[in-house]
Design a protein around this motif. Structure first.
Motif, PDB file in Angstrom:
ATOM      1  N   ARG A 133       0.858  -1.236   0.091  1.00 36.86           N
ATOM      2  CA  ARG A 133      -0.043  -0.004  -0.043  1.00 36.86           C
ATOM      3  C   ARG A 133       0.926   1.290  -0.043  1.00 36.86           C
ATOM      4  NH1 ARG A 133      -2.832   0.820   4.366  1.00 36.86           N
ATOM      5  NH2 ARG A 133      -1.956  -0.750   5.710  1.00 36.86           N
ATOM      6  N   GLN A 134       1.901   1.330   0.804  1.00 35.47           N
ATOM      7  CA  GLN A 134       2.721   2.689   1.002  1.00 35.47           C
ATOM      8  C   GLN A 134       3.674   2.719  -0.318  1.00 35.47           C
ATOM      9  OE1 GLN A 134       5.029   1.702   4.408  1.00 35.47           O
ATOM     10  NE2 GLN A 134       3.632   2.684   5.623  1.00 35.47           N
ATOM     11  N   THR A 135       4.030   1.572  -1.152  1.00 37.73           N
ATOM     12  CA  THR A 135       4.977   1.963  -2.220  1.00 37.73           C
ATOM     13  C   THR A 135       4.037   2.234  -3.480  1.00 37.73           C
ATOM     14  OG1 THR A 135       6.530   0.335  -1.256  1.00 37.73           O
ATOM     15  CG2 THR A 135       6.878   0.546  -3.358  1.00 37.73           C
ATOM     16  N   LEU A 136       2.931   1.237  -3.674  1.00 37.31           N
ATOM     17  CA  LEU A 136       2.333   1.351  -4.854  1.00 37.31           C
ATOM     18  C   LEU A 136       1.009   2.213  -4.690  1.00 37.31           C
ATOM     19  CD1 LEU A 136       2.690  -2.236  -6.243  1.00 37.31           C
ATOM     20  CD2 LEU A 136       4.126  -0.236  -6.615  1.00 37.31           C
ATOM     21  N   GLY A 137       0.850   2.659  -3.566  1.00 34.69           N
ATOM     22  CA  GLY A 137      -0.402   3.486  -3.411  1.00 34.69           C
ATOM     23  C   GLY A 137      -1.677   2.451  -3.643  1.00 34.69           C
ATOM     24  N   TRP A 138      -1.664   1.195  -3.385  1.00 31.22           N
ATOM     25  CA  TRP A 138      -2.747   0.101  -3.659  1.00 31.22           C
ATOM     26  C   TRP A 138      -3.535   0.175  -2.411  1.00 31.22           C
ATOM     27  CZ3 TRP A 138      -3.705  -4.996  -1.301  1.00 31.22           C
ATOM     28  CH2 TRP A 138      -4.537  -5.654  -1.840  1.00 31.22           C
TER      29      TRP A 138
END
Length: 312
Positions: free
Chosen positions: A287-292
Motif C-alpha cells: 500500500r505504501q509503495t504502490l498506493g494500492w
C-alpha cells in the motif's frame, strides 16, 4: 503501454485485462483456443494465438511488448504430476521472459503465493520476506513452486523490472468458479456440514479478484524491480469464521474436525495440508509503495452477497 498477458481468460486474468484497458494500456492476450480468443476479444484485448509451452513464441511476444503480466499455469499437469510438475514447466517460461527482456528495464509481473515465505514466522508475513527455498522434502507442497518466484525476482539483476504479486489464499468474486472457497462450499454440501480443523483459529487471508487486478496494474506501471507485493485485503481471518459464514448460508452446522492424521484428510482430502496451516500476512509495504487500496467487498461481505450460493 503495450502489455502482453497470459492467463487473461482465467479468474484473475479476466479482471486484469479490462483493468489495464481502462487505464489506457493496449493489451494482447495469449489464446490457445477459439473460445479463449473470443473471450479475450470480448474483454477488449488483441489476441495472439499460441501456447505457454512455446517458449520462442513467448520470447517474441515479450520482446514486442512494453511489459508482461503472467498469470497462466499448466493446470493440466496437476492430476498427473502435482505442483512439482507445474513449477517445473513454469520455470523455463520465466527464464525465457528474462532472455527477451534482459537489459530493457521493462516490467514483468508474475503471480505468486502468499504462502511462499512460510507460515511459521511468529508474525504476519511481509513483502520483505523472501520465498523459502524448496528441497526434495517439499515435493508435493505449495513450496515447490517457490523456485519460480525466486527466478522472477532474480531477473531484476539482469535489468528486468520484475516483481511477484503474492495471491491471498482466497481470491473471491462473482465469477469465481473453481477457487478455494468454491471447493469448501462443495465439500460442505457433500458432507452435510462445514468442517474446520481443530479449533479453527488458524488464520487465512483473502482478496477480491478486482483488487488483485488493480495491484497487477500498479506493479506493472510503477513497481520497483525485484520486489514482492501482497494481494491481501483481509489479512487474518480465523478459518472457523469462514466455515461458520458458509454454514449460515447453506443452513449447515460448522463442525470441528479433530486435527489428527486421519480425521482432517478424511474430510478435506488433498486440501488437508493446506487448511491446517495459518497464513497471516501484511499488505503495508504494498500500500505504501504502490498506493494500492482494496476497495471491493471483504470475504465475509462477499459471502453475504449470496452469489456463491445460487438458488437451486
Amino acid at each position: 503501454m503495450r502489455v502482453f498477458v497470459t492467463g487473461g481468460t482465467g479468474h484473475s486474468g479476466s479482471y486484469i485485462v479490462p483493468e489495464l484497458i481502462a487505464a489506457g494500456h493496449e493489451v494482447t492476450g495469449l489464446a490457445r483456443s477459439d473460445e479463449s480468443a473470443a473471450a479475450l476479444s470480448a474483454l477488449g484485448a488483441k489476441v495472439r494465438r499460441g501456447d505457454i509451452q512455446d517458449l520462442d513464441g513467448l520470447k517474441e511476444a515479450a520482446a514486442d511488448s512494453d511489459g508482461v503480466i503472467h498469470v497462466a499455469h499448466r493446470q493440466d499437469l496437476l492430476p498427473s504430476g502435482g505442483i512439482d510438475a507445474v513449477a517445473a514447466a513454469e520455470l523455463p517460461i520465466m527464464l525465457a521472459y528474462g532472455e527477451a527482456l534482459a537489459g530493457t528495464g521493462k516490467p514483468l509481473v508474475a503471480a505468486g503465493s502468499i504462502g511462499s515465505p512460510g507460515q511459521h514466522l511468529g508474525r504476519p508475513a511481509t513483502e520483505e520476506d523472501p520465498a523459502l527455498p524448496a528441497g526434495d522434502e517439499h515435493k508435493g507442497t505449495l513450496r515447490a513452486r517457490n523456485v519460480v518466484e525466486t527466478a522472477v525476482v532474480g531477473l531484476a539483476e539482469r535489468g528486468v523490472r520484475s516483481s511477484v504479486v503474492r495471491f491471498a489464499n482466497i481470491a473471491h468474486s462473482t465469477t469465481d468458479r473453481a477457487g478455494f472457497l468454491v471447493q469448501l462450499i462443495a465439500l460442505a454440501k457433500e458432507k452435510g456440514f462445514v468442517g474446520y480443523p481443530g479449533d479453527g483459529t488458524n488464520r487465512w487471508n483473502a482478496v477480491h479478484a478486482r483488487d488483485v487486478a488493480s495491484l497487477f496494474r500498479l506493479a506493472l506501471e510503477k513497481g520497483p524491480a525485484g520486489k514482492y507485493w501482497h494481494a491481501v485485503a483481509d489479512g487474518a481471518i480465523p478459518l472457523r469464521e469462514i466455515a461458520e459464514a458458509i454454514g449460515s448460508r447453506l443452513g449447515l452446522p460448522a463442525v470441528s474436525i479433530p486435527a489428527d492424521e486421519l480425521m482432517v484428510p478424511g474430510y478435506f482430502g488433498s486440501l488437508a495440508n493446506i487448511v491446517t496451516q495459518s497464513y497471516p500476512a501484511s499488505n503495508l509495504i504494498t500500500r505504501q509503495t504502490l498506493g494500492w487500496e482494496p476497495t471491493q467487498p471483504s470475504l465475509l461481505a462477499d459471502l453475504d452477497n449470496g452469489h456463491y450460493f445460487p438458488a437451486s
